[in-house]
Motif scaffolding. Structure first.
Motif, PDB file in Angstrom:
ATOM      1  N   MET A  13      -4.219   6.904   3.533  1.00  0.00           N
ATOM      2  CA  MET A  13      -5.622   6.519   3.385  1.00  0.00           C
ATOM      3  C   MET A  13      -5.751   5.034   3.047  1.00  0.00           C
ATOM      4  N   ARG A  14      -4.854   4.534   2.225  1.00  0.00           N
ATOM      5  CA  ARG A  14      -4.895   3.109   1.874  1.00  0.00           C
ATOM      6  C   ARG A  14      -4.649   2.236   3.109  1.00  0.00           C
ATOM      7  N   LEU A  15      -3.701   2.639   3.932  1.00  0.00           N
ATOM      8  CA  LEU A  15      -3.462   1.882   5.166  1.00  0.00           C
ATOM      9  C   LEU A  15      -4.655   2.007   6.113  1.00  0.00           C
ATOM     10  N   GLN A  16      -5.240   3.177   6.194  1.00  0.00           N
ATOM     11  CA  GLN A  16      -6.399   3.360   7.070  1.00  0.00           C
ATOM     12  C   GLN A  16      -7.550   2.474   6.615  1.00  0.00           C
ATOM     13  N   TRP A  17      -7.691   2.276   5.313  1.00  0.00           N
ATOM     14  CA  TRP A  17      -8.745   1.401   4.783  1.00  0.00           C
ATOM     15  C   TRP A  17      -8.606   0.004   5.383  1.00  0.00           C
ATOM     16  N   ALA A  62       0.809  -1.223   0.000  1.00  0.00           N
ATOM     17  CA  ALA A  62       0.000   0.000   0.000  1.00  0.00           C
ATOM     18  C   ALA A  62       0.842   1.273   0.000  1.00  0.00           C
ATOM     19  N   PRO A  63       1.941   1.348   0.766  1.00  0.00           N
ATOM     20  CA  PRO A  63       2.724   2.588   0.756  1.00  0.00           C
ATOM     21  C   PRO A  63       3.474   2.847  -0.548  1.00  0.00           C
ATOM     22  N   TRP A  64       3.582   1.817  -1.402  1.00  0.00           N
ATOM     23  CA  TRP A  64       4.462   1.940  -2.557  1.00  0.00           C
ATOM     24  C   TRP A  64       3.723   2.185  -3.869  1.00  0.00           C
ATOM     25  N   VAL A  65       2.413   2.147  -3.861  1.00  0.00           N
ATOM     26  CA  VAL A  65       1.667   2.254  -5.128  1.00  0.00           C
ATOM     27  C   VAL A  65       1.352   3.707  -5.484  1.00  0.00           C
ATOM     28  N   THR A  66       1.769   4.634  -4.641  1.00  0.00           N
ATOM     29  CA  THR A  66       1.526   6.046  -4.904  1.00  0.00           C
ATOM     30  C   THR A  66       2.665   6.880  -4.328  1.00  0.00           C
ATOM     31  N   GLN A  67       2.926   8.022  -4.957  1.00  0.00           N
ATOM     32  CA  GLN A  67       3.921   8.963  -4.437  1.00  0.00           C
ATOM     33  C   GLN A  67       3.287   9.946  -3.448  1.00  0.00           C
ATOM     34  N   GLU A  68       1.960   9.937  -3.379  1.00  0.00           N
ATOM     35  CA  GLU A  68       1.244  10.862  -2.506  1.00  0.00           C
ATOM     36  C   GLU A  68       1.121  10.271  -1.104  1.00  0.00           C
ATOM     37  N   THR A  69       1.754  10.895  -0.125  1.00  0.00           N
ATOM     38  CA  THR A  69       1.747  10.345   1.227  1.00  0.00           C
ATOM     39  C   THR A  69       0.338  10.267   1.807  1.00  0.00           C
ATOM     40  N   MET A  70      -0.502  11.253   1.507  1.00  0.00           N
ATOM     41  CA  MET A  70      -1.862  11.237   2.047  1.00  0.00           C
ATOM     42  C   MET A  70      -2.657  10.064   1.499  1.00  0.00           C
ATOM     43  N   ILE A  71      -2.480   9.765   0.225  1.00  0.00           N
ATOM     44  CA  ILE A  71      -3.189   8.631  -0.371  1.00  0.00           C
ATOM     45  C   ILE A  71      -2.687   7.333   0.226  1.00  0.00           C
ATOM     46  N   ALA A  72      -1.369   7.233   0.431  1.00  0.00           N
ATOM     47  CA  ALA A  72      -0.817   6.031   1.056  1.00  0.00           C
ATOM     48  C   ALA A  72      -1.365   5.854   2.470  1.00  0.00           C
ATOM     49  N   GLY A  78      -0.281  -0.350  11.103  1.00  0.00           N
ATOM     50  CA  GLY A  78       0.309   0.907  11.539  1.00  0.00           C
ATOM     51  C   GLY A  78       1.811   0.964  11.322  1.00  0.00           C
ATOM     52  N   ALA A  79       2.492  -0.159  11.499  1.00  0.00           N
ATOM     53  CA  ALA A  79       3.950  -0.192  11.331  1.00  0.00           C
ATOM     54  C   ALA A  79       4.365   0.144   9.911  1.00  0.00           C
ATOM     55  N   ARG A  80       3.488  -0.144   8.954  1.00  0.00           N
ATOM     56  CA  ARG A  80       3.833   0.095   7.551  1.00  0.00           C
ATOM     57  C   ARG A  80       3.859   1.581   7.197  1.00  0.00           C
ATOM     58  N   ARG A  81       3.467   2.448   8.134  1.00  0.00           N
ATOM     59  CA  ARG A  81       3.602   3.871   7.879  1.00  0.00           C
ATOM     60  C   ARG A  81       5.070   4.255   7.693  1.00  0.00           C
ATOM     61  N   TRP A  82       5.990   3.493   8.279  1.00  0.00           N
ATOM     62  CA  TRP A  82       7.417   3.778   8.081  1.00  0.00           C
ATOM     63  C   TRP A  82       7.763   3.723   6.595  1.00  0.00           C
ATOM     64  N   ASP A  83       7.119   2.828   5.859  1.00  0.00           N
ATOM     65  CA  ASP A  83       7.440   2.659   4.444  1.00  0.00           C
ATOM     66  C   ASP A  83       6.994   3.846   3.596  1.00  0.00           C
ATOM     67  N   ILE A  84       6.089   4.654   4.114  1.00  0.00           N
ATOM     68  CA  ILE A  84       5.589   5.796   3.345  1.00  0.00           C
ATOM     69  C   ILE A  84       6.627   6.906   3.273  1.00  0.00           C
ATOM     70  N   TYR A  85       7.342   7.095   4.359  1.00  0.00           N
ATOM     71  CA  TYR A  85       8.222   8.256   4.489  1.00  0.00           C
ATOM     72  C   TYR A  85       9.690   7.854   4.339  1.00  0.00           C
ATOM     73  N   ARG A  86      10.568   8.837   4.328  1.00  0.00           N
ATOM     74  CA  ARG A  86      11.988   8.596   4.092  1.00  0.00           C
ATOM     75  C   ARG A  86      12.832   8.720   5.363  1.00  0.00           C
ATOM     76  N   ASP A  87      12.173   8.851   6.492  1.00  0.00           N
ATOM     77  CA  ASP A  87      12.917   8.950   7.740  1.00  0.00           C
ATOM     78  C   ASP A  87      13.543   7.603   8.091  1.00  0.00           C
ATOM     79  N   PRO A  88      14.779   7.602   8.611  1.00  0.00           N
ATOM     80  CA  PRO A  88      15.378   6.340   9.070  1.00  0.00           C
ATOM     81  C   PRO A  88      14.703   5.867  10.355  1.00  0.00           C
TER      82      PRO A  88
END
Length: 261
Positions: free
Chosen positions: A61-65, A49-59, A105-115
């Motif tokens: 939303m996909r996880l929230q779904w 889910a975090p990788w199918v879009t470049q838009e963080t908000m959409i990612a 919830g843990a997959r939110r790390w994959d959305i962003y570029r923070d270490p």
């Protein structure tokens, strides 16, 4: 074994997107696949889910779904019609569905570029993404006592770490910072830690009911991959952390026959 259209769809998703878990599911008894297919398809859909879009908000939303879908299962109310969610609701009890929320919830790390913040953050990420999936699979197969949490988190950490180390080059190519210490000595130490947790988990495997043991097949490569990373940590950066095809087939056949990984 007759599979529903939803289970066939789940199997297809896993075969295309997560071939190693698909192989593990196919090595399990046919009845176990009714549980493993929807769980592994759920995990795949959440992981990508975090990788199918470049838009963080959409990612987000996909996880929230998926979190909302798990909440529907957990509360016992009406569950949305979906080729993965529908069969998933048939194999999860409410408590186990709620326990899977941190996995999403843990997959939110994959959305962003923070270490990762520190070693504890990386450990939590692996336990929640891999350990909780293993816990749910064991309980889906054998009921609430199917898999103890300590065993599941130890084994899941090791299983997840082996897969994570193989993914390091791809994660780096996408701008992520997956390792706290990417030096060979840091990678080797991380792999040794994974081997230690796998060894601790194995001490508890004897207490896992026979019906739940197919869940452990997902880790059929973890031990040798972590041992290889500990011996030759440069393979992680090179993208060559893998077993030979002969070794892969032999290990999966042995794991399927003995139920041990």
């Amino acid at each position: 074994m007759q599979l529903s259209d939803d289970l066939i769809a789940c199997a297809g998703l896993i075969e295309r997107g997560d071939p190693d878990r698909f192989a593990a599911a196919m090595a399990a008894p046919p009845q176990a696949r009714r549980v493993l297919f929807p769980l592994y398809a759920f995990n795949l859909e959440v992981a990508r889910a975090p990788w199918v879009t470049q838009e963080t908000m959409i990612a987000e939303m996909r996880l929230q779904w998926w979190r909302d879908a798990l909440e529907e299962i957990a509360t016992g109310g009406a569950v949305r019609r979906h080729e993965v969610v529908t069969p998933l609701a048939q194999v999860l009890d409410g408590e186990t569905a709620a326990r899977l929320d941190p996995l999403v919830g843990a997959r939110r790390w994959d959305i962003y570029r923070d270490p990762f913040e520190d070693e504890a953050h990386l450990t939590r990420y692996l336990e929640e993404t891999s350990g909780l999936l293993l816990l749910a699979a064991g309980r889906g197969l054998a009921g609430p006592a199917g898999m103890g949490e300590e065993v599941a988190l130890d084994a899941g950490y090791a299983f997840g770490l082996a897969a994570f180390l193989r993914a390091v080059p791809e994660l780096e190519s996408k701008g992520r910072v997956p390792l706290l210490d990417g030096r060979p000595e840091g990678v080797a130490a991380l792999a040794r830690g994974g081997l230690a947790r796998l060894a601790r988990a194995r001490k508890g495997f004897g207490g896992v009911p026979k019906a739940a043991r197919p869940a452990l097949l997902a880790g059929w490569q973890a031990g040798p991959l972590l041992a290889l990373a500990a011996r030759e940590p440069q393979r992680v950066a090179e993208g060559t952390l893998q077993l030979s095809e002969f070794s892969r087939r032999a290990r999966l056949a042995k794991a399927g026959f003995t139920g041990r990984v």
